[in-house]
Scaffold this active site. Structure first.
Site, PDB file in Angstrom:
ATOM      1  CG  HIS A 152       3.704  -4.077   3.260  1.00  0.00           C
ATOM      2  ND1 HIS A 152       3.992  -2.762   2.854  1.00  0.00           N
ATOM      3  CD2 HIS A 152       4.182  -4.131   4.524  1.00  0.00           C
ATOM      4  CE1 HIS A 152       4.469  -2.198   3.825  1.00  0.00           C
ATOM      5  NE2 HIS A 152       4.669  -2.969   4.764  1.00  0.00           N
ATOM      6  CB  ALA A 168      12.535  -4.196   8.103  1.00  0.00           C
ATOM      7  CB  VAL A 204       9.879  -8.373   6.939  1.00  0.00           C
ATOM      8  CG1 VAL A 204       8.688  -8.368   6.256  1.00  0.00           C
ATOM      9  CG2 VAL A 204      10.784  -7.215   7.098  1.00  0.00           C
TER      10      VAL A 204
END
Length: 142
Positions: A75, A43, A68
Site C-alpha cells: 500500500h 496523501a 506516508v
C-alpha cells in the site's frame, strides 16, 4: 500582488501534519501570502484537491503536506508513487506551482525528524518551493 496559496494537508498522521503545516505557514506569513488551508483524509487525495483548487482559479499555487509511513504491505508504494505522480502531472502538464511536502519514510522517528521545525522543517521547504515556482510562473507565463 499578494500570492494566494492553498495549503493542502493530509491529516492521516495528524501530529506530523500539524508540524509540517506550522512550518509552511511561518514561511507564507513572512511572505505576506493569502493562505487557505484545506484538509484531506490521506496523501492519496492531495492531487485531487489541488487539481480542484487549480480549476477554481482562486490560487496562484499550492503546497501538498502529509506523511506516508511504510507498513507491512505494498500500500505504501502505491500511495507514495501515485501521490507524487499526480502532483507532478499537475506541475508539468498544467503548469501549476506546487510545493511537495509529502514525507515518505520508513518509520515515525524519521517523519518527526523531517517535520520538526527545529530540525528538518520540510513544511517550510515546501512553502519556499511553492513561492519560488509562483514567482517563475508569473515571470514566464503570465
Amino acid at each position: 500582488m499578494v500570492d494566494r496559496v492553498l495549503v493542502a494537508v493530509s491529516r492521516y498522521y495528524k501530529h506530523i501534519a500539524d508540524e509540517l503545516e506550522a512550518g509552511a505557514l511561518e514561511v507564507l506569513e513572512k511572505a505576506g501570502a493569502k493562505v487557505t488551508v484545506m484538509e484531506v483524509p490521506g496523501a492519496f487525495e492531495l492531487p485531487g484537491l489541488i487539481a480542484m483548487a487549480a480549476d477554481s482559479g482562486r490560487f496562484d499555487g499550492a503546497i501538498a503536506l502529509g506523511c506516508v509511513i511504510r507498513g507491512e504491505t505494498t500500500h505504501y508504494d502505491y500511495v507514495c508513487g501515485e501521490s507524487a505522480r499526480g502532483l507532478m502531472d499537475l506541475i508539468v502538464q498544467r503548469r501549476q506551482a506546487i510545493g511537495f511536502g509529502i514525507l515518505t519514510v520508513e518509520n515515525e522517528e524519521q517523519a518527526l525528524a523531517r517535520a520538526d521545525r527545529k530540525r528538518g522543517n520540510k513544511g517550510a521547504d515546501a512553502a519556499e518551493a511553492c513561492l519560488a515556482m509562483i514567482k517563475f510562473r508569473k515571470e514566464l507565463i503570465r
